[in-house]
Write an enzyme that holds these catalytic residues in place. Structure first.
Site, PDB file in Angstrom:
ATOM      1  N   THR A   9       0.881  -1.172   0.000  1.00  0.00           N
ATOM      2  CA  THR A   9       0.000   0.000   0.000  1.00  0.00           C
ATOM      3  C   THR A   9       0.918   1.221   0.000  1.00  0.00           C
ATOM      4  O   THR A   9       1.541   1.543   1.016  1.00  0.00           O
ATOM      5  CB  THR A   9      -0.918   0.013   1.230  1.00  0.00           C
ATOM      6  N   LYS A  54      -7.048   1.704  -3.186  1.00  0.00           N
ATOM      7  CA  LYS A  54      -6.665   1.088  -1.907  1.00  0.00           C
ATOM      8  C   LYS A  54      -6.691   2.122  -0.779  1.00  0.00           C
ATOM      9  O   LYS A  54      -7.124   1.830   0.344  1.00  0.00           O
ATOM     10  CB  LYS A  54      -5.273   0.471  -2.049  1.00  0.00           C
ATOM     11  N   LYS A  69      -0.072   4.913   8.711  1.00  0.00           N
ATOM     12  CA  LYS A  69       0.593   5.271   7.447  1.00  0.00           C
ATOM     13  C   LYS A  69      -0.433   5.446   6.325  1.00  0.00           C
ATOM     14  O   LYS A  69      -0.433   6.426   5.589  1.00  0.00           O
ATOM     15  CB  LYS A  69       1.600   4.161   7.119  1.00  0.00           C
TER      16      LYS A  69
HETATM   17  P1  NAP Z   1       4.812  -6.318   7.621  1.00  0.00           P
HETATM   18  O1  NAP Z   1       4.461  -7.631   8.179  1.00  0.00           O
HETATM   19  O2  NAP Z   1       5.238  -5.226   8.535  1.00  0.00           O
HETATM   20  O3  NAP Z   1       5.970  -6.546   6.528  1.00  0.00           O
HETATM   21  C1  NAP Z   1       6.643  -5.431   5.997  1.00  0.00           C
HETATM   22  C2  NAP Z   1       7.706  -5.885   5.017  1.00  0.00           C
HETATM   23  O4  NAP Z   1       8.449  -4.720   4.581  1.00  0.00           O
HETATM   24  C3  NAP Z   1       8.750  -6.840   5.643  1.00  0.00           C
HETATM   25  O5  NAP Z   1       9.196  -7.712   4.642  1.00  0.00           O
HETATM   26  C4  NAP Z   1       9.854  -5.869   6.057  1.00  0.00           C
HETATM   27  O6  NAP Z   1      11.117  -6.478   6.174  1.00  0.00           O
HETATM   28  C5  NAP Z   1       9.841  -4.924   4.876  1.00  0.00           C
HETATM   29  N1  NAP Z   1      10.468  -3.632   5.162  1.00  0.00           N
HETATM   30  C6  NAP Z   1      10.045  -2.682   6.019  1.00  0.00           C
HETATM   31  N2  NAP Z   1      10.870  -1.612   5.983  1.00  0.00           N
HETATM   32  C7  NAP Z   1      11.852  -1.918   5.097  1.00  0.00           C
HETATM   33  C8  NAP Z   1      12.976  -1.218   4.621  1.00  0.00           C
HETATM   34  N3  NAP Z   1      13.272   0.036   5.035  1.00  0.00           N
HETATM   35  N4  NAP Z   1      13.768  -1.826   3.696  1.00  0.00           N
HETATM   36  C9  NAP Z   1      13.483  -3.081   3.267  1.00  0.00           C
HETATM   37  N5  NAP Z   1      12.394  -3.798   3.674  1.00  0.00           N
HETATM   38  C10 NAP Z   1      11.598  -3.214   4.575  1.00  0.00           C
HETATM   39  O7  NAP Z   1       3.612  -5.721   6.758  1.00  0.00           O
HETATM   40  P2  NAP Z   1       2.431  -6.506   5.991  1.00  0.00           P
HETATM   41  O8  NAP Z   1       1.276  -6.593   6.903  1.00  0.00           O
HETATM   42  O9  NAP Z   1       2.972  -7.701   5.330  1.00  0.00           O
HETATM   43  O10 NAP Z   1       2.037  -5.396   4.911  1.00  0.00           O
HETATM   44  C11 NAP Z   1       2.755  -5.232   3.713  1.00  0.00           C
HETATM   45  C12 NAP Z   1       2.052  -4.161   2.879  1.00  0.00           C
HETATM   46  O11 NAP Z   1       0.717  -4.591   2.584  1.00  0.00           O
HETATM   47  C13 NAP Z   1       1.903  -2.812   3.593  1.00  0.00           C
HETATM   48  O12 NAP Z   1       2.019  -1.781   2.646  1.00  0.00           O
HETATM   49  C14 NAP Z   1       0.506  -2.871   4.175  1.00  0.00           C
HETATM   50  O13 NAP Z   1      -0.025  -1.571   4.366  1.00  0.00           O
HETATM   51  C15 NAP Z   1      -0.219  -3.650   3.102  1.00  0.00           C
HETATM   52  N6  NAP Z   1      -1.391  -4.433   3.540  1.00  0.00           N
HETATM   53  C16 NAP Z   1      -1.382  -5.114   4.718  1.00  0.00           C
HETATM   54  C17 NAP Z   1      -2.514  -5.850   5.072  1.00  0.00           C
HETATM   55  C18 NAP Z   1      -2.590  -6.622   6.372  1.00  0.00           C
HETATM   56  O14 NAP Z   1      -3.723  -6.923   6.781  1.00  0.00           O
HETATM   57  N7  NAP Z   1      -1.489  -6.966   7.027  1.00  0.00           N
HETATM   58  C19 NAP Z   1      -3.630  -5.890   4.229  1.00  0.00           C
HETATM   59  C20 NAP Z   1      -3.586  -5.219   3.013  1.00  0.00           C
HETATM   60  C21 NAP Z   1      -2.459  -4.491   2.673  1.00  0.00           C
HETATM   61  P3  NAP Z   1      11.596  -7.083   7.587  1.00  0.00           P
HETATM   62  O15 NAP Z   1      10.933  -8.419   7.699  1.00  0.00           O
HETATM   63  O16 NAP Z   1      13.073  -7.137   7.478  1.00  0.00           O
HETATM   64  O17 NAP Z   1      11.135  -6.112   8.650  1.00  0.00           O
END
Ligand code: NAP
Length: 290
Positions: A97, A172, A240
């Site tokens: 997102t 989104k 965010k």
């Molecule tokens: P998450 O569990 O926090 O995973 C975030 C990912 O980004 C991890 O692989 C993390 O790596 C990486 N990352 C963060 N900062 C970084 C940096 N500076 N450099 C390189 N890698 C970095 O988040 P998520 O829930 O999977 O969500 C991922 C995306 O989908 C987000 O944009 C979120 O808004 C969106 N989303 C989430 C959901 C939900 O329900 N969870 C639903 C729809 C959309 P590390 O493992 O090393 O920290």
């Protein structure tokens, strides 16, 4: 399928998405900043890449599922970034997102490498990612989408093409603006119910089965009541999204005043130490009956 796919980002969402690509028999390379999170997928048959550039070099489709614009910029364009090795004709799928402004910039950078970008953020959460039941909201060309469709299908129940580059990202943010405001108002409403002396079970049944009811209300009210903050969607990521939504709506001269007050509640929870818990924890600083 004759495609090599790379996925960059194995957090809550990316790990489930990658598992479904493997399940579909797709040749998969995985990258994550914290390498340990790749282990289960590597055990399941994925190749491990130590850097985004290494992951992208043999891929015909590269998917990113990262926290925010900063993470996306770092992984695509930073040191050993994926754009350094993508080949002409590669389809890049940004499923994070992200802000439409960054998506436009990234699409321009992709074009300089002869690659095409689809913005394809998702609706659905941890469970839908794990079970291949996401909905992709897609912006970009029909041709790129056709090339990506078999891969997107392995992770989703629905693929909606919304228009040119940036359309998925905009949709989104509208979606999550509404979700964020509803979760924030639920937090206030539930804190109020708890303080009011009303029967909690009866009150929630009226809300969930009445006009305010929604799948989100049902899921989040349950987590709030049981103080179950195991992460489905990180609270700090909702903050965010609300920030990105406000900036994007402002480009259409729309002032998201309800987002402003909702964001304040999420920021208050982050200041209280709840940023790395599920977004349902937004209620905690509001609770008067502990
Ligand atoms: P998450 O569990 O926090 O995973 C975030 C990912 O980004 C991890 O692989 C993390 O790596 C990486 N990352 C963060 N900062 C970084 C940096 N500076 N450099 C390189 N890698 C970095 O988040 P998520 O829930 O999977 O969500 C991922 C995306 O989908 C987000 O944009 C979120 O808004 C969106 N989303 C989430 C959901 C939900 O329900 N969870 C639903 C729809 C959309 P590390 O493992 O090393 O920290």
């Amino acid at each position: 399928m004759d495609k090599n796919v790379a996925i960059l980002g194995l957090g809550t969402m990316g790990s489930g998405m990658a598992a479904n690509l493997l399940k579909a028999g797709i040749s998969l390379t995985v990258y994550n900043r914290t390498p340990a999170k790749a282990q289960t997928l590597v055990n399941g048959g994925a190749s491990f890449a130590a850097a985004p550039a290494e992951a992208a070099k043999d891929a015909s489709i590269v998917i990113a599922m990262l926290a925010d614009d900063t993470a996306s910029r770092a992984v695509w364009t930073g040191k050993d970034g994926a754009l350094g090795t993508v080949r002409p004709g590669t389809v890049l799928i940004e499923s994070s997102t992200a802000s439409p402004a960054w998506i436009r910039e990234l699409a321009g950078l992709a074009a300089q490498h002869g690659a095409e970008l689809l913005d394809a953020p998702v609706t659905g959460s941890r469970v839908q990612a794990a079970t291949g039941q996401l909905t992709f909201l897609v912006g970009g060309s029909e041709t790129a989408l056709q090339a990506a469709t078999p891969v997107l299908k392995a992770m989703s129940k629905e693929i909606v093409h919304l228009g040119p580059t940036g359309s998925g990202a905009k949709m989104k943010l509208i979606n999550n603006f509404l979700c964020g405001v509803q979760v924030a108002s639920l937090a206030e409403g539930l804190a109020w119910i708890e303080g009011s002396g009303l029967d909690l079970r009866k009150a929630l049944s009226i809300l969930n089965n009445g006009a305010p009811g929604s799948p989100l209300l049902a899921a989040i009210s349950d987590r709030m009541v049981h103080r179950n903050y195991a992460v489905n969607f990180l609270l700090k990521l909702m903050a965010k999204d609300i920030g990105y939504a406000q900036a994007e709506a402002a480009t259409c001269n729309v002032n998201l005043t309800t987002a402003e007050v909702s964001e304040a509640l999420f920021e208050r929870a982050i200041a209280g130490g709840y940023g790395d818990q599920d977004m349902a924890a937004v209620i905690e600083p509001l609770r008067t009956c502990k």
